[in-house]
Motif scaffolding. Structure first.
Motif, PDB file in Angstrom:
ATOM      1  N   THR A  31       0.866  -1.168   0.000  1.00 36.73           N
ATOM      2  CA  THR A  31       0.000   0.000   0.000  1.00 36.73           C
ATOM      3  C   THR A  31       0.907   1.223   0.000  1.00 36.73           C
ATOM      4  O   THR A  31       1.751   1.360   0.882  1.00 36.73           O
ATOM      5  CB  THR A  31      -0.933  -0.003   1.215  1.00 36.73           C
ATOM      6  OG1 THR A  31      -1.772  -1.168   1.124  1.00 36.73           O
ATOM      7  CG2 THR A  31      -1.803   1.236   1.248  1.00 36.73           C
ATOM      8  N   THR A  58     -11.181   0.860  -7.983  1.00 42.60           N
ATOM      9  CA  THR A  58     -10.033   0.243  -8.629  1.00 42.60           C
ATOM     10  C   THR A  58      -9.558   1.213  -9.694  1.00 42.60           C
ATOM     11  O   THR A  58     -10.348   1.651 -10.530  1.00 42.60           O
ATOM     12  CB  THR A  58     -10.408  -1.110  -9.264  1.00 42.60           C
ATOM     13  OG1 THR A  58     -10.825  -1.993  -8.218  1.00 42.60           O
ATOM     14  CG2 THR A  58      -9.218  -1.722  -9.992  1.00 42.60           C
ATOM     15  N   ILE A  59      -8.269   1.565  -9.629  1.00 43.05           N
ATOM     16  CA  ILE A  59      -7.690   2.482 -10.599  1.00 43.05           C
ATOM     17  C   ILE A  59      -6.679   1.728 -11.455  1.00 43.05           C
ATOM     18  O   ILE A  59      -6.105   0.735 -11.014  1.00 43.05           O
ATOM     19  CB  ILE A  59      -7.050   3.706  -9.904  1.00 43.05           C
ATOM     20  CG1 ILE A  59      -6.013   3.274  -8.863  1.00 43.05           C
ATOM     21  CG2 ILE A  59      -8.129   4.570  -9.266  1.00 43.05           C
ATOM     22  CD1 ILE A  59      -5.301   4.426  -8.185  1.00 43.05           C
ATOM     23  N   CYS A  65      -7.706   9.388 -12.959  1.00 43.87           N
ATOM     24  CA  CYS A  65      -8.428   8.966 -11.747  1.00 43.87           C
ATOM     25  C   CYS A  65      -8.911  10.169 -10.948  1.00 43.87           C
ATOM     26  O   CYS A  65      -9.390  10.018  -9.831  1.00 43.87           O
ATOM     27  CB  CYS A  65      -7.555   8.053 -10.896  1.00 43.87           C
ATOM     28  SG  CYS A  65      -6.071   8.843 -10.252  1.00 43.87           S
ATOM     29  N   THR A  79      -2.889   7.859 -12.684  1.00 38.75           N
ATOM     30  CA  THR A  79      -2.277   6.992 -11.693  1.00 38.75           C
ATOM     31  C   THR A  79      -1.150   6.186 -12.325  1.00 38.75           C
ATOM     32  O   THR A  79      -1.327   5.622 -13.405  1.00 38.75           O
ATOM     33  CB  THR A  79      -3.308   6.062 -11.023  1.00 38.75           C
ATOM     34  OG1 THR A  79      -2.612   5.186 -10.131  1.00 38.75           O
ATOM     35  CG2 THR A  79      -4.079   5.235 -12.030  1.00 38.75           C
ATOM     36  N   THR A  82      -1.734   0.331 -10.820  1.00 37.45           N
ATOM     37  CA  THR A  82      -3.067  -0.263 -10.792  1.00 37.45           C
ATOM     38  C   THR A  82      -3.297  -0.825  -9.400  1.00 37.45           C
ATOM     39  O   THR A  82      -2.374  -1.375  -8.790  1.00 37.45           O
ATOM     40  CB  THR A  82      -3.161  -1.400 -11.833  1.00 37.45           C
ATOM     41  OG1 THR A  82      -2.962  -0.838 -13.134  1.00 37.45           O
ATOM     42  CG2 THR A  82      -4.505  -2.105 -11.786  1.00 37.45           C
ATOM     43  N   GLY A  83      -4.516  -0.679  -8.907  1.00 32.79           N
ATOM     44  CA  GLY A  83      -4.834  -1.247  -7.599  1.00 32.79           C
ATOM     45  C   GLY A  83      -6.101  -0.657  -7.029  1.00 32.79           C
ATOM     46  O   GLY A  83      -6.861   0.033  -7.721  1.00 32.79           O
ATOM     47  N   GLU A  84      -6.318  -0.923  -5.739  1.00 34.96           N
ATOM     48  CA  GLU A  84      -7.516  -0.445  -5.049  1.00 34.96           C
ATOM     49  C   GLU A  84      -7.172   0.712  -4.128  1.00 34.96           C
ATOM     50  O   GLU A  84      -6.228   0.635  -3.334  1.00 34.96           O
ATOM     51  CB  GLU A  84      -8.150  -1.561  -4.217  1.00 34.96           C
ATOM     52  CG  GLU A  84      -9.421  -1.108  -3.518  1.00 34.96           C
ATOM     53  CD  GLU A  84     -10.083  -2.187  -2.667  1.00 34.96           C
ATOM     54  OE1 GLU A  84     -10.889  -1.830  -1.796  1.00 34.96           O
ATOM     55  OE2 GLU A  84      -9.787  -3.372  -2.888  1.00 34.96           O
ATOM     56  N   VAL A  85      -7.933   1.797  -4.245  1.00 36.67           N
ATOM     57  CA  VAL A  85      -7.753   2.961  -3.386  1.00 36.67           C
ATOM     58  C   VAL A  85      -8.231   2.594  -1.978  1.00 36.67           C
ATOM     59  O   VAL A  85      -9.353   2.116  -1.806  1.00 36.67           O
ATOM     60  CB  VAL A  85      -8.526   4.178  -3.931  1.00 36.67           C
ATOM     61  CG1 VAL A  85      -8.411   5.365  -2.986  1.00 36.67           C
ATOM     62  CG2 VAL A  85      -8.050   4.530  -5.325  1.00 36.67           C
ATOM     63  N   GLU A 111      -3.885   6.694  -1.059  1.00 34.48           N
ATOM     64  CA  GLU A 111      -3.118   5.470  -0.914  1.00 34.48           C
ATOM     65  C   GLU A 111      -3.802   4.366  -1.702  1.00 34.48           C
ATOM     66  O   GLU A 111      -5.030   4.301  -1.745  1.00 34.48           O
ATOM     67  CB  GLU A 111      -3.019   5.044   0.556  1.00 34.48           C
ATOM     68  CG  GLU A 111      -2.095   5.916   1.376  1.00 34.48           C
ATOM     69  CD  GLU A 111      -1.969   5.424   2.801  1.00 34.48           C
ATOM     70  OE1 GLU A 111      -0.833   5.299   3.269  1.00 34.48           O
ATOM     71  OE2 GLU A 111      -3.005   5.183   3.437  1.00 34.48           O
ATOM     72  N   VAL A 112      -2.999   3.511  -2.311  1.00 36.16           N
ATOM     73  CA  VAL A 112      -3.512   2.434  -3.143  1.00 36.16           C
ATOM     74  C   VAL A 112      -2.729   1.164  -2.844  1.00 36.16           C
ATOM     75  O   VAL A 112      -1.521   1.204  -2.619  1.00 36.16           O
ATOM     76  CB  VAL A 112      -3.437   2.818  -4.642  1.00 36.16           C
ATOM     77  CG1 VAL A 112      -2.030   3.167  -5.068  1.00 36.16           C
ATOM     78  CG2 VAL A 112      -4.013   1.761  -5.529  1.00 36.16           C
ATOM     79  N   THR A 113      -3.449   0.037  -2.796  1.00 38.19           N
ATOM     80  CA  THR A 113      -2.796  -1.263  -2.691  1.00 38.19           C
ATOM     81  C   THR A 113      -2.510  -1.713  -4.119  1.00 38.19           C
ATOM     82  O   THR A 113      -3.426  -1.925  -4.910  1.00 38.19           O
ATOM     83  CB  THR A 113      -3.681  -2.274  -1.945  1.00 38.19           C
ATOM     84  OG1 THR A 113      -3.945  -1.749  -0.629  1.00 38.19           O
ATOM     85  CG2 THR A 113      -2.972  -3.618  -1.813  1.00 38.19           C
TER      86      THR A 113
END
Length: 132
Positions: A31, A58-59, A65, A79, A82-85, A111-113
């Motif tokens: 993250t 999900t970006i 984004c 962004t 790629t991942g989940e905010v 923050e994004v995972t």
């Protein structure tokens, strides 16, 4: 161009002037924070509004984004990963000037995972690409 704060060496950068707080080869599964660079903040001028993705979105790397609005223009926010905010920086939403005053610190955006890394570069390559 104004005197810009130094680029953090341990961050990863995109051609669209976003940063991620970590080295590209170590981002997947982590993250991380995402923000805009001092180069972007300087070019925009006084930032007055940010439109960010929502927690749970999900970006996708390389896609828009959100938006950053200044007294001079509106710019799309891309962004680099790629991942989940998972978190939004409410302080930056409430006080968008943080993107100008502390772009690599308190001015982070979300923050994004991370599940995948897009086209990014290290600090030296970003500095060279932007004549820093």
């Amino acid at each position: 161009m104004a005197q810009l704060p130094p680029l953090p060496d341990n961050y990863t950068y995109s051609a669209e002037h976003e940063w991620v707080d970590g080295a590209a080869d170590a981002l997947v599964g982590k993250t991380v924070k995402v923000g805009i660079t001092a180069v972007a903040a300087d070019a925009l001028g006084e930032v007055v509004y940010v439109d960010l993705p929502e927690v749970g979105d999900t970006i996708t790397a390389g896609e828009t984004c959100g938006e950053v609005e200044s007294t001079k223009s509106v710019s799309d926010l891309y962004t680099p990963v790629t991942g989940e905010v998972v978190t939004i920086n409410e302080a930056a939403v409430d006080s968008p000037g943080l993107l100008n005053s502390d772009p690599y610190g308190e001015g982070w955006l979300f923050e994004v995972t991370v599940t995948e890394v897009g086209e990014v570069m290290d600090a030296a390559a970003y500095a060279e690409a932007n004549s820093l």
